[in-house]
Design a protein around this motif. Structure first.
Motif, PDB file in Angstrom:
ATOM      1  N   VAL A   1       0.853  -1.187   0.000  1.00 49.51           N
ATOM      2  CA  VAL A   1       0.000   0.000   0.000  1.00 49.51           C
ATOM      3  C   VAL A   1       0.891   1.241   0.000  1.00 49.51           C
ATOM      4  N   PHE A   2       0.411   2.286  -0.672  1.00 48.67           N
ATOM      5  CA  PHE A   2       1.084   3.578  -0.613  1.00 48.67           C
ATOM      6  C   PHE A   2       0.014   4.650  -0.553  1.00 48.67           C
ATOM      7  N   PHE A   3       0.423   5.862  -0.240  1.00 46.64           N
ATOM      8  CA  PHE A   3      -0.510   6.968  -0.057  1.00 46.64           C
ATOM      9  C   PHE A   3      -0.133   8.104  -0.995  1.00 46.64           C
ATOM     10  N   VAL A   4      -1.151   8.769  -1.531  1.00 43.84           N
ATOM     11  CA  VAL A   4      -0.974   9.850  -2.495  1.00 43.84           C
ATOM     12  C   VAL A   4      -1.645  11.096  -1.943  1.00 43.84           C
ATOM     13  N   ALA A   5      -0.938  12.220  -1.924  1.00 43.55           N
ATOM     14  CA  ALA A   5      -1.500  13.489  -1.466  1.00 43.55           C
ATOM     15  C   ALA A   5      -1.284  14.550  -2.534  1.00 43.55           C
ATOM     16  N   THR A   6      -2.347  15.324  -2.786  1.00 37.08           N
ATOM     17  CA  THR A   6      -2.276  16.443  -3.730  1.00 37.08           C
ATOM     18  C   THR A   6      -3.107  17.590  -3.181  1.00 37.08           C
ATOM     19  N   ALA A   7      -2.845  18.771  -3.715  1.00 43.38           N
ATOM     20  CA  ALA A   7      -3.620  19.953  -3.343  1.00 43.38           C
ATOM     21  C   ALA A   7      -3.522  20.963  -4.475  1.00 43.38           C
ATOM     22  N   ALA A   8      -4.496  21.821  -4.532  1.00 50.73           N
ATOM     23  CA  ALA A   8      -4.476  22.941  -5.472  1.00 50.73           C
ATOM     24  C   ALA A   8      -4.968  24.161  -4.701  1.00 50.73           C
ATOM     25  N   GLU A   9      -4.629  25.317  -5.184  1.00 51.14           N
ATOM     26  CA  GLU A   9      -5.006  26.554  -4.504  1.00 51.14           C
ATOM     27  C   GLU A   9      -6.516  26.600  -4.299  1.00 51.14           C
ATOM     28  N   ASP A  10      -6.934  26.968  -3.095  1.00 54.52           N
ATOM     29  CA  ASP A  10      -8.338  27.108  -2.724  1.00 54.52           C
ATOM     30  C   ASP A  10      -9.146  25.824  -2.893  1.00 54.52           C
ATOM     31  N   ALA A  11      -8.485  24.688  -2.845  1.00 55.95           N
ATOM     32  CA  ALA A  11      -9.170  23.395  -2.946  1.00 55.95           C
ATOM     33  C   ALA A  11      -8.830  22.556  -1.717  1.00 55.95           C
ATOM     34  N   ARG A  12      -9.654  21.577  -1.474  1.00 53.50           N
ATOM     35  CA  ARG A  12      -9.386  20.650  -0.373  1.00 53.50           C
ATOM     36  C   ARG A  12      -8.107  19.863  -0.667  1.00 53.50           C
TER      37      ARG A  12
ATOM     38  N   LYS B   1      -3.552   3.661  -1.872  1.00 50.33           N
ATOM     39  CA  LYS B   1      -3.535   2.904  -3.121  1.00 50.33           C
ATOM     40  C   LYS B   1      -2.971   1.514  -2.867  1.00 50.33           C
ATOM     41  N   GLY B   2      -3.571   0.536  -3.508  1.00 50.73           N
ATOM     42  CA  GLY B   2      -3.114  -0.846  -3.386  1.00 50.73           C
ATOM     43  C   GLY B   2      -2.902  -1.451  -4.754  1.00 50.73           C
ATOM     44  N   TYR B   3      -2.976  -2.768  -4.809  1.00 50.11           N
ATOM     45  CA  TYR B   3      -2.743  -3.543  -6.031  1.00 50.11           C
ATOM     46  C   TYR B   3      -1.294  -3.380  -6.500  1.00 50.11           C
ATOM     47  N   ASP B   4      -0.962  -4.053  -7.560  1.00 50.31           N
ATOM     48  CA  ASP B   4       0.375  -3.962  -8.147  1.00 50.31           C
ATOM     49  C   ASP B   4       0.349  -2.811  -9.146  1.00 50.31           C
ATOM     50  N   ALA B   5       0.256  -1.594  -8.626  1.00 53.45           N
ATOM     51  CA  ALA B   5      -0.041  -0.426  -9.456  1.00 53.45           C
ATOM     52  C   ALA B   5       1.080   0.608  -9.507  1.00 53.45           C
ATOM     53  N   PHE B   6       2.183   0.382  -8.822  1.00 54.66           N
ATOM     54  CA  PHE B   6       3.244   1.392  -8.744  1.00 54.66           C
ATOM     55  C   PHE B   6       4.492   0.906  -9.461  1.00 54.66           C
TER      56      PHE B   6
ATOM     57  N   MET C   1      -2.369  -4.204 -17.225  1.00 53.64           N
ATOM     58  CA  MET C   1      -3.628  -3.464 -17.113  1.00 53.64           C
ATOM     59  C   MET C   1      -4.628  -4.205 -16.228  1.00 53.64           C
ATOM     60  N   MET C   2      -5.379  -3.441 -15.452  1.00 50.97           N
ATOM     61  CA  MET C   2      -6.422  -3.977 -14.581  1.00 50.97           C
ATOM     62  C   MET C   2      -7.771  -3.476 -15.079  1.00 50.97           C
ATOM     63  N   PRO C   3      -8.827  -4.225 -14.801  1.00 48.77           N
ATOM     64  CA  PRO C   3     -10.156  -3.770 -15.223  1.00 48.77           C
ATOM     65  C   PRO C   3     -10.474  -2.398 -14.630  1.00 48.77           C
ATOM     66  N   GLY C   4     -10.970  -1.503 -15.479  1.00 52.71           N
ATOM     67  CA  GLY C   4     -11.350  -0.179 -14.998  1.00 52.71           C
ATOM     68  C   GLY C   4     -10.214   0.809 -14.914  1.00 52.71           C
ATOM     69  N   THR C   5      -9.057   0.484 -15.517  1.00 51.60           N
ATOM     70  CA  THR C   5      -7.950   1.437 -15.531  1.00 51.60           C
ATOM     71  C   THR C   5      -8.417   2.716 -16.206  1.00 51.60           C
ATOM     72  N   ARG C   6      -8.269   3.817 -15.511  1.00 51.17           N
ATOM     73  CA  ARG C   6      -8.730   5.112 -16.011  1.00 51.17           C
ATOM     74  C   ARG C   6      -7.590   5.954 -16.566  1.00 51.17           C
ATOM     75  N   GLN C   7      -6.435   5.893 -15.896  1.00 53.64           N
ATOM     76  CA  GLN C   7      -5.309   6.739 -16.268  1.00 53.64           C
ATOM     77  C   GLN C   7      -4.064   6.248 -15.553  1.00 53.64           C
TER      78      GLN C   7
END
Length: 185
Positions: free
Chosen positions: A21-32, A38-43, A112-118
């Motif tokens: 498992v790993f964790f992803v953090a993002t932010a943009a100005e004036d946004a939450r 994240k899990g699976y073999d995705a990194f 690829m996994m089912p439902g891969t979006r991006q």
């Protein structure tokens, strides 16, 4: 004590490879601020200065919106076993969708996994390690198959129609929707 590195080294890459498992953090100005596990073999570590992860369709698309607006991203890996260690990757990221010209090159690194979006493609700016002494010992049992199962059972046309409507974050920041369903395994 925190240590900083200009790039990932072999020890960092080995530690990352052992984490379920790993964790992803993002932010943009004036946004939450968005923080997601994240899990699976995705990194994947693509080089000492470039990493990427596969993103399946889910409840929102905050990471995409924040990266389009600001680009900043932090990834965190915690070793829940020995040795105690926390590793953070600070960088700039971007979403790569199946319709993008560089999709084929980037997606070749993944199964690829089912439902891969991006796929999120991240330029590593700095790596930080810290002790992790306050992180508990935890035992990995298994992956949850629920998300992949849900995507496997969906009609591809309905899936695309659903994700075509997801064009903004919870704060109204724009996203680019994917234009196709990836069936995966």
């Amino acid at each position: 004590m925190a240590e900083f590195f200009d790039a990932l080294d072999d020890k960092h890459i080995a530690m990352i490879g052992k984490q379920p498992v790993f964790f992803v953090a993002t932010a943009a100005e004036d946004a939450r601020i968005n923080l997601s596990p994240k899990g699976y073999d995705a990194f994947r570590v693509l080089s000492p200065k470039r990493v990427a992860y596969l993103d399946l369709g889910g409840s929102g698309n905050e990471t995409h919106a924040h990266l389009a607006a600001d680009g900043r991203i932090t990834l965190m890996f915690c070793n829940f076993d020995r040795p105690a260690l926390i590793l953070r990757i600070y960088g700039k990221g971007r979403a790569v969708l199946p319709q993008d010209s560089d999709w084929a090159e980037l997606s070749a690194h993944f199964e690829m996994m089912p439902g891969t979006r991006q796929i999120f493609d991240i330029a590593v700016e700095i790596v930080q390690t810290s002790c992790g002494w306050g992180v508990p010992f935890m035992e990995y049992r298994d992956e949850r198959e629920t998300l992949k199962k849900a995507h496997r059972q969906t009609d591809p046309d309905e899936w695309v129609a659903k994700y075509q409507t997801r064009t903004s974050s919870i704060d109204g920041l724009p996203t680019r929707p994917t234009d196709r369903f990836i069936a995966g395994d």
